[in-house]
Each structure stands twice: as C-alpha cells, then as structure tokens.
Design a protein around this motif. Structure first.
Motif, PDB file in Angstrom:
ATOM      1  N   GLU A  61       9.743   8.944   2.960  1.00 42.64           N
ATOM      2  CA  GLU A  61      10.243   9.882   4.011  1.00 42.64           C
ATOM      3  C   GLU A  61      11.619   9.596   4.137  1.00 42.64           C
ATOM      4  O   GLU A  61      12.264  10.478   4.599  1.00 42.64           O
ATOM      5  CB  GLU A  61       9.257   9.575   5.224  1.00 42.64           C
ATOM      6  CG  GLU A  61       7.729  10.012   5.216  1.00 42.64           C
ATOM      7  CD  GLU A  61       7.729  11.690   5.175  1.00 42.64           C
ATOM      8  OE1 GLU A  61       8.704  12.126   5.606  1.00 42.64           O
ATOM      9  OE2 GLU A  61       6.653  11.938   4.719  1.00 42.64           O
ATOM     10  N   ASN A  99       0.719  -1.326  -0.105  1.00 41.60           N
ATOM     11  CA  ASN A  99       0.159   0.056  -0.002  1.00 41.60           C
ATOM     12  C   ASN A  99       0.803   1.261   0.017  1.00 41.60           C
ATOM     13  O   ASN A  99       1.952   1.268   0.166  1.00 41.60           O
ATOM     14  CB  ASN A  99      -1.075  -0.008   1.296  1.00 41.60           C
ATOM     15  CG  ASN A  99      -0.291  -0.209   2.487  1.00 41.60           C
ATOM     16  OD1 ASN A  99       0.546   0.644   2.840  1.00 41.60           O
ATOM     17  ND2 ASN A  99      -0.821  -0.639   3.474  1.00 41.60           N
ATOM     18  N   VAL A 100       0.198   2.439  -0.198  1.00 41.53           N
ATOM     19  CA  VAL A 100       0.969   3.708  -0.460  1.00 41.53           C
ATOM     20  C   VAL A 100       1.427   4.102   0.836  1.00 41.53           C
ATOM     21  O   VAL A 100       2.490   4.781   1.128  1.00 41.53           O
ATOM     22  CB  VAL A 100      -0.171   4.619  -0.876  1.00 41.53           C
ATOM     23  CG1 VAL A 100      -1.156   5.082   0.351  1.00 41.53           C
ATOM     24  CG2 VAL A 100       0.601   5.937  -1.403  1.00 41.53           C
ATOM     25  N   ARG A 101       0.881   3.655   2.183  1.00 44.88           N
ATOM     26  CA  ARG A 101       1.420   3.851   3.297  1.00 44.88           C
ATOM     27  C   ARG A 101       2.867   3.218   3.571  1.00 44.88           C
ATOM     28  O   ARG A 101       3.887   3.994   3.889  1.00 44.88           O
ATOM     29  CB  ARG A 101       0.675   3.368   4.389  1.00 44.88           C
ATOM     30  CG  ARG A 101       0.953   4.017   5.862  1.00 44.88           C
ATOM     31  CD  ARG A 101       0.026   3.289   6.982  1.00 44.88           C
ATOM     32  NE  ARG A 101       0.875   2.337   7.693  1.00 44.88           N
ATOM     33  CZ  ARG A 101       1.134   1.190   7.911  1.00 44.88           C
ATOM     34  NH1 ARG A 101       0.144   0.515   6.848  1.00 44.88           N
ATOM     35  NH2 ARG A 101       1.767   0.398   8.578  1.00 44.88           N
ATOM     36  N   GLN A 102       2.942   1.943   3.096  1.00 46.31           N
ATOM     37  CA  GLN A 102       4.265   1.568   2.977  1.00 46.31           C
ATOM     38  C   GLN A 102       5.281   2.409   2.253  1.00 46.31           C
ATOM     39  O   GLN A 102       6.410   2.566   2.525  1.00 46.31           O
ATOM     40  CB  GLN A 102       4.541   0.180   2.629  1.00 46.31           C
ATOM     41  CG  GLN A 102       3.658  -0.812   3.545  1.00 46.31           C
ATOM     42  CD  GLN A 102       3.241  -2.194   3.177  1.00 46.31           C
ATOM     43  OE1 GLN A 102       3.029  -2.207   1.733  1.00 46.31           O
ATOM     44  NE2 GLN A 102       3.644  -3.334   3.646  1.00 46.31           N
ATOM     45  N   GLY A 116       5.049   5.579   1.436  1.00 50.63           N
ATOM     46  CA  GLY A 116       5.396   6.881   2.211  1.00 50.63           C
ATOM     47  C   GLY A 116       6.445   6.544   3.376  1.00 50.63           C
ATOM     48  O   GLY A 116       7.055   7.538   3.310  1.00 50.63           O
ATOM     49  N   GLN A 117       6.468   5.593   3.872  1.00 51.93           N
ATOM     50  CA  GLN A 117       7.727   5.435   4.757  1.00 51.93           C
ATOM     51  C   GLN A 117       9.038   5.378   4.299  1.00 51.93           C
ATOM     52  O   GLN A 117      10.063   6.146   4.860  1.00 51.93           O
ATOM     53  CB  GLN A 117       7.161   4.031   5.752  1.00 51.93           C
ATOM     54  CG  GLN A 117       6.018   4.158   6.577  1.00 51.93           C
ATOM     55  CD  GLN A 117       5.695   2.913   7.225  1.00 51.93           C
ATOM     56  OE1 GLN A 117       6.106   1.802   6.801  1.00 51.93           O
ATOM     57  NE2 GLN A 117       4.838   3.028   8.333  1.00 51.93           N
ATOM     58  N   HIS A 153       4.584   0.930  -6.450  1.00 57.56           N
ATOM     59  CA  HIS A 153       4.807   2.348  -6.118  1.00 57.56           C
ATOM     60  C   HIS A 153       6.341   2.547  -6.209  1.00 57.56           C
ATOM     61  O   HIS A 153       7.155   1.675  -5.774  1.00 57.56           O
ATOM     62  CB  HIS A 153       4.425   2.636  -4.493  1.00 57.56           C
ATOM     63  CG  HIS A 153       3.141   2.509  -4.146  1.00 57.56           C
ATOM     64  ND1 HIS A 153       2.522   1.234  -3.893  1.00 57.56           N
ATOM     65  CD2 HIS A 153       1.836   3.280  -4.294  1.00 57.56           C
ATOM     66  CE1 HIS A 153       1.326   1.405  -3.817  1.00 57.56           C
ATOM     67  NE2 HIS A 153       0.864   2.539  -3.789  1.00 57.56           N
ATOM     68  N   GLU A 197       2.556   5.876  -8.699  1.00 53.90           N
ATOM     69  CA  GLU A 197       1.877   4.576  -8.559  1.00 53.90           C
ATOM     70  C   GLU A 197       1.515   4.146 -10.167  1.00 53.90           C
ATOM     71  O   GLU A 197       1.209   5.027 -11.003  1.00 53.90           O
ATOM     72  CB  GLU A 197       0.543   4.839  -7.717  1.00 53.90           C
ATOM     73  CG  GLU A 197      -0.148   3.503  -7.762  1.00 53.90           C
ATOM     74  CD  GLU A 197      -1.446   3.715  -6.762  1.00 53.90           C
ATOM     75  OE1 GLU A 197      -2.166   2.953  -6.694  1.00 53.90           O
ATOM     76  OE2 GLU A 197      -1.494   5.058  -6.009  1.00 53.90           O
TER      77      GLU A 197
END
Length: 175
Positions: A78, A69-72, A74-75, A141, A136
C-alpha cells in the motif's frame, strides 16, 4: 589460464594443484564413470530458452522482500502504491533481504528462465514505473517496481549458437 589461477589464489586461497585435484579431476572422473556427456540431449527449445535467458531483454527493478504474512506485505505494498517514487526508501526500511535493503531494493536485471518463474512473469508484465502485485514465493512475499528494460544486444541466436550449445550441454550434464 595464469590469470584464472591467480584469481583463485587471491580470492579463494586455492593453488593450481588444489584446483586440479579437488575440482577438475573429480569432475572428469564422474563424467567418465557416469557416461553423462553422451546422454545430455539438447533440444532446440533448450537452446532458445538459454538464448533468451543469457541474451534476451531484462527488467530493471527494485525489490522488497517481506517475511511473514500477506497482511504485512500488503501494508508495505500500500505504501509503495501510494508513493511509488519512494520505493527505494521503503525497500531500505522494510525489506527482509539485507543484500538488497542496503541498496534500496536494487537487484540485478531480472531475466527470463533464471530460476524464479513467479518473479520473472510478474516482472515482465510491468511497465516502467509500475508496482507489481504481491508475489508469493515459498514463505516470502515480493514487491517489484519496474525501472525499465535492458537493450538486447544480440538478437540472432545463430551468432552465439555454438558456445551456447556447449554451455547448455554442460548444464544438462551437471544436472
């Protein structure tokens, strides 16, 4: 041509007779049967895109592929934004692509009209040292770090027009 046959034998275990029977003759027969060679219409736009693809500048980059997912993603992004000089390390640690992970995210220079427009657009917007946004594509991603540009050696399409025309015609015929 002898070198080509030697390479086929060494790398793929294919004899000249097998190559002629399994590749050349079916291709020629299909062209003849379908009459596609006459139907392949090459436009000036096709030619200019092919020139840009094959001879234009390219973006040297490192790439991290994140499945999930995009959360992973995003980490990981960052981390890259906070320490761009460690992007190679993060690619080796987090990238889901085994081919580039072992190379610290190094990929062949990215060209325009190469088949992945989202990546190409993002890559060509970056300046040297910059980290892209999360890109994406399908269910993956991508994070790119620009490491510069290649120099364009041939700048005038007329220098390679004839061979490029033959190549574009062949590509359109294959399609």
């Amino acid at each position: 041509i002898d070198q080509w046959y030697a390479m086929l034998a060494a790398e793929r275990g294919v004899t000249p007779a097998q190559y002629r029977n399994d590749v050349i003759w079916p291709m020629l027969a299909l062209r003849k049967l379908a009459g596609l060679q006459a139907e392949a219409k090459v436009t000036e736009e096709d030619m200019l895109q092919a020139f840009e693809r094959d001879y234009g500048p390219r973006v040297k980059a490192r790439m991290i592929v994140v499945n999930g997912n995009v959360r992973q993603a995003g980490q990981v992004w960052e981390k890259c934004k906070a320490e761009p000089e460690r992007c190679e390390h993060f690619a080796a640690e987090f990238s889901a692509d085994p081919a580039t992970r072992s190379l610290g995210g190094a990929v062949p220079p990215i060209r325009k009209h190469g088949g992945m427009p989202q990546l190409e657009d993002a890559a060509f917007k970056l300046k040297e040292g910059e980290i892209s946004q999360i890109i994406e594509v399908a269910d993956q991603h991508y994070i790119l770090k620009c490491e510069g540009r290649t120099e364009q050696v041939i700048t005038d399409p007329k220098e390679v027009w004839d061979e490029l025309y033959a190549q574009v015609t062949e590509e359109k015929t294959q399609l």
